[in-house]
Design a protein around this motif. Structure first.
Motif, short mmCIF file in Angstrom:
data_model
loop_
_atom_site.label_atom_id
_atom_site.label_comp_id
_atom_site.label_asym_id
_atom_site.label_seq_id
_atom_site.Cartn_x
_atom_site.Cartn_y
_atom_site.Cartn_z
N SER A 77 -47.71 8.63 -4.01
CA SER A 77 -47.59 8.51 -2.56
C SER A 77 -47.79 7.06 -2.12
N HIS A 78 -48.71 6.34 -2.79
CA HIS A 78 -48.90 4.92 -2.46
C HIS A 78 -47.64 4.12 -2.80
N TRP A 79 -47.03 4.43 -3.93
CA TRP A 79 -45.83 3.72 -4.36
C TRP A 79 -44.68 3.96 -3.38
N ILE A 80 -44.49 5.21 -2.98
CA ILE A 80 -43.43 5.55 -2.03
C ILE A 80 -43.66 4.86 -0.70
N ASN A 81 -44.93 4.75 -0.29
CA ASN A 81 -45.25 4.08 0.97
C ASN A 81 -44.84 2.62 0.95
N ILE A 82 -44.90 1.99 -0.22
CA ILE A 82 -44.60 0.57 -0.34
C ILE A 82 -43.09 0.32 -0.45
N VAL A 83 -42.39 1.13 -1.24
CA VAL A 83 -40.99 0.82 -1.57
C VAL A 83 -39.97 1.58 -0.74
N THR A 84 -40.41 2.52 0.10
CA THR A 84 -39.46 3.25 0.94
C THR A 84 -39.92 3.17 2.40
N PRO A 85 -39.06 3.53 3.36
CA PRO A 85 -39.47 3.49 4.76
C PRO A 85 -40.42 4.62 5.15
N VAL A 86 -40.69 5.59 4.26
CA VAL A 86 -41.52 6.73 4.60
C VAL A 86 -42.99 6.32 4.65
N PRO A 87 -43.68 6.49 5.80
CA PRO A 87 -45.09 6.11 5.87
C PRO A 87 -45.96 7.05 5.05
N LYS A 88 -47.14 6.57 4.71
CA LYS A 88 -48.06 7.35 3.88
C LYS A 88 -48.45 8.66 4.54
N SER A 89 -48.58 8.67 5.87
CA SER A 89 -49.00 9.87 6.58
C SER A 89 -48.03 11.02 6.37
N ILE A 90 -46.77 10.71 6.12
CA ILE A 90 -45.76 11.75 5.84
C ILE A 90 -45.55 11.90 4.34
N GLY A 91 -45.48 10.78 3.62
CA GLY A 91 -45.18 10.81 2.20
C GLY A 91 -46.25 11.47 1.36
N ALA A 92 -47.54 11.22 1.67
CA ALA A 92 -48.62 11.73 0.83
C ALA A 92 -48.64 13.26 0.77
N PRO A 93 -48.61 13.98 1.92
CA PRO A 93 -48.59 15.44 1.82
C PRO A 93 -47.35 15.97 1.10
N LEU A 94 -46.21 15.32 1.30
CA LEU A 94 -44.99 15.77 0.62
C LEU A 94 -45.11 15.61 -0.89
N ILE A 95 -45.59 14.44 -1.32
CA ILE A 95 -45.72 14.19 -2.75
C ILE A 95 -46.70 15.16 -3.39
N GLU A 96 -47.82 15.43 -2.70
CA GLU A 96 -48.82 16.33 -3.26
C GLU A 96 -48.25 17.74 -3.47
N SER A 97 -47.27 18.11 -2.64
CA SER A 97 -46.68 19.45 -2.78
C SER A 97 -45.66 19.53 -3.90
N LEU A 98 -45.17 18.39 -4.38
CA LEU A 98 -44.10 18.41 -5.37
C LEU A 98 -44.56 18.84 -6.76
N VAL A 99 -45.87 18.89 -6.99
CA VAL A 99 -46.36 19.33 -8.30
C VAL A 99 -46.15 20.83 -8.48
N HIS A 100 -45.82 21.52 -7.39
CA HIS A 100 -45.58 22.97 -7.44
C HIS A 100 -44.09 23.23 -7.33
N GLU A 101 -43.58 24.16 -8.13
CA GLU A 101 -42.18 24.54 -8.02
C GLU A 101 -41.97 25.33 -6.73
N ALA A 102 -40.83 25.14 -6.11
CA ALA A 102 -40.53 25.78 -4.82
C ALA A 102 -39.22 26.55 -4.94
N VAL A 103 -39.28 27.71 -5.54
CA VAL A 103 -38.11 28.58 -5.73
C VAL A 103 -38.42 29.93 -5.10
N CYS A 104 -37.45 30.51 -4.42
CA CYS A 104 -37.66 31.79 -3.74
C CYS A 104 -38.11 32.87 -4.72
N ALA A 105 -39.16 33.60 -4.33
CA ALA A 105 -39.64 34.70 -5.16
C ALA A 105 -38.95 36.02 -4.80
N GLU A 106 -38.32 36.05 -3.63
CA GLU A 106 -37.58 37.25 -3.20
C GLU A 106 -36.48 36.83 -2.23
#
Length: 339
Positions: A77-106
Motif C-alpha cells: 500500500s505504501h508503494w502504490i501510494n508513491i507510484v500511482t495517483p491513488v492515495p493511501k487512505s483508499i489504496g491501503a484498505p484495497l490492498i489489504e483485501s487483495l490477500v483474499h480471493e473474491a469469487v462468488c460462492a453462489e
C-alpha cells in the motif's frame, strides 16, 4: 516488475453498469426477501490476468511479473501510494483485501432477478468501455471523488471574526481591462495538465512530500480539463464551492496541521474590465499549525503572487486571439492578514 504473491489470487470482477442493474432490481424485490447475494461478472481471473488484459486493451506492452513473498499488504500500500495517483487512505484498505480471493460462492440472485439485457459485461469489454469514456471525457465520477470531505462542524473560510480562533489570510487583488468571462476560463481550468501558474518545482516538491506521508499529492489531476463542478478533485484540492463565471473555492486535502482553502474569483466592473481576487485561508490546528504557516509564508509572494499575475497573463494571451480583445492594464494590491 516485482509483485506480491496475491497477484495469483482469483477474483470475479463485475462491471459498474451490472452492479447498478442488480442494485436497482433489488430495490424492487418484495420485503420478504431479506438476505445477501453474491454478484460477479462472467470472468474469473487472477489479478495478474487482469493487469495483462488491461495492458492489452489499452495498447500497452505485455507486463513481466515476478511474484515474491516479501511484499506485505502494508508495504504494497505504501508503494502504490508513491507510484500511482491513488492515495493511501483508499489504496491501503484495497490492498489489504487483495490477500483474499473474491469469487462468488453462489449465484442465487438469478432466481430473483434476470441478468442485464445482453448478458453480463466481460472484463475486457468493461475496460474498453471505461477507456473510451476517458478518451471522450464522458466519465462523471472517478475514484478520487470518493475522498472524505470536511466535516460540517469544522471551520470554513467564510466564518466571521466573532466565531473565534485564528485564520491566516493571504489576499491579492488585481484589476484588468479583460472581461470577467475571459479570466474565468483560466480560473476554471486551473490544475491538472494546466498546472498552478507559479513555481512548478515548489508545487511538485510539496506534492511528493505529501505522498510520502500518505497524502493525495498532485497526481489526482482533474476529471475534465476545462469544466468543474462542486465536489470535483483537482490535484490535492477539492471544489468546495463553485459559482459559475464568478467564484471557485478549493479545499485542501493534503496533509497539513489545519484546514486550508484557496479562493479565486472574478467580478465585472463598470464601465469595462474586471476585478480578480485571490484569497488563501489557513486555519491552524495547534502550535504545529501556526509554525507551518510562518514557515511557508516566506514563499507566498513567489507562489501566490506569481499565480495571480500568471493567471491574468494567461487570460491576456487567450484574449489576444480575438480582434476585440483589450490589452491587459491591471493594477494590483496584495496583503497578508490574520483574522
Amino acid at each position: 516488475m516485482v509483485t506480491p504473491r496475491w497477484v495469483r489470487n482469483k477474483v470475479q470482477p463485475i462491471a459498474v453498469r451490472d452492479v447498478l442493474h442488480y442494485l436497482a432490481g433489488a430495490a424492487r424485490l418484495p420485503s420478504s426477501v431479506s438476505r445477501t447475494f453474491d454478484i460477479g461478472g462472467p470472468d474469473v481471473l487472477t489479478y495478474a490476468d487482469m493487469m495483462q488484459d488491461y495492458a492489452e486493451v489499452a495498447g500497452l506492452p505485455r507486463r513481466r511479473m515476478l511474484p515474491v513473498g516479501v511484499l506485505s499488504p502494508k508495504l504494497s500500500s505504501h508503494w502504490i501510494n508513491i507510484v500511482t495517483p491513488v492515495p493511501k487512505s483508499i489504496g491501503a484498505p484495497l490492498i489489504e483485501s487483495l490477500v483474499h480471493e473474491a469469487v462468488c460462492a453462489e449465484s442465487e440472485i438469478d432466481a430473483y432477478l434476470p441478468p442485464p439485457e445482453g448478458g453480463l459485461t466481460g472484463y475486457r469489454q468493461a475496460v474498453s468501455l471505461a477507456l473510451r469514456k476517458i478518451q471522450d471525457a464522458e466519465f462523471v465520477t472517478r475514484w478520487s471523488d470518493a475522498s472524505p470531505t470536511t466535516a460540517p462542524f469544522e471551520p470554513l473560510p467564510t466564518d466571521p471574526d466573532w466565531s473565534g480562533g485564528t485564520a491566516y489570510v493571504d489576499l491579492r487583488v488585481h484589476r484588468t481591462t479583460l472581461p470577467a468571462r475571459q479570466v474565468w476560463q483560466v480560473i476554471e481550468s486551473i490544475g491538472g495538465e494546466h498546472g498552478w501558474y507559479s513555481f512548478p518545482l515548489a508545487w511538485a516538491i510539496r506534492g511528493w512530500a505529501d505522498r510520502l506521508v500518505g497524502g493525495v499529492g498532485l497526481r489526482r489531476g482533474r476529471r475534465d480539463a476545462h469544466r468543474l463542478r462542486t465536489g470535483d478533485a483537482v490535484d490535492w484540492w477539492r471544489v468546495d464551492r463553485l459559482e459559475d463565471g464568478h467564484l471557485l473555492r478549493l479545499l485542501a486535502e493534503m496533509k497539513v496541521p489545519g484546514e486550508a482553502w484557496l479562493e479565486l474569483s472574478v467580478t465585472s466592473e463598470h464601465p469595462h474590465g474586471s476585478r480578480y481576487q485571490q484569497r488563501a485561508v489557513f486555519v491552524p490546528r495547534g502550535l504545529a499549525g501556526h509554525a507551518y504557516w510562518w514557515a511557508v509564508s516566506v514563499f507566498h509572494g513567489l507562489v501566490f503572487g506569481g499565480m495571480a499575475r500568471n493567471i491574468l497573463a494567461s487570460s491576456q494571451r487567450r484574449a489576444a486571439v480575438r480582434p476585440d480583445s483589450l490589452n491587459d492594464d491591471h493594477s494590483a494590491s496584495s496583503r497578508t492578514a490574520i483574522r
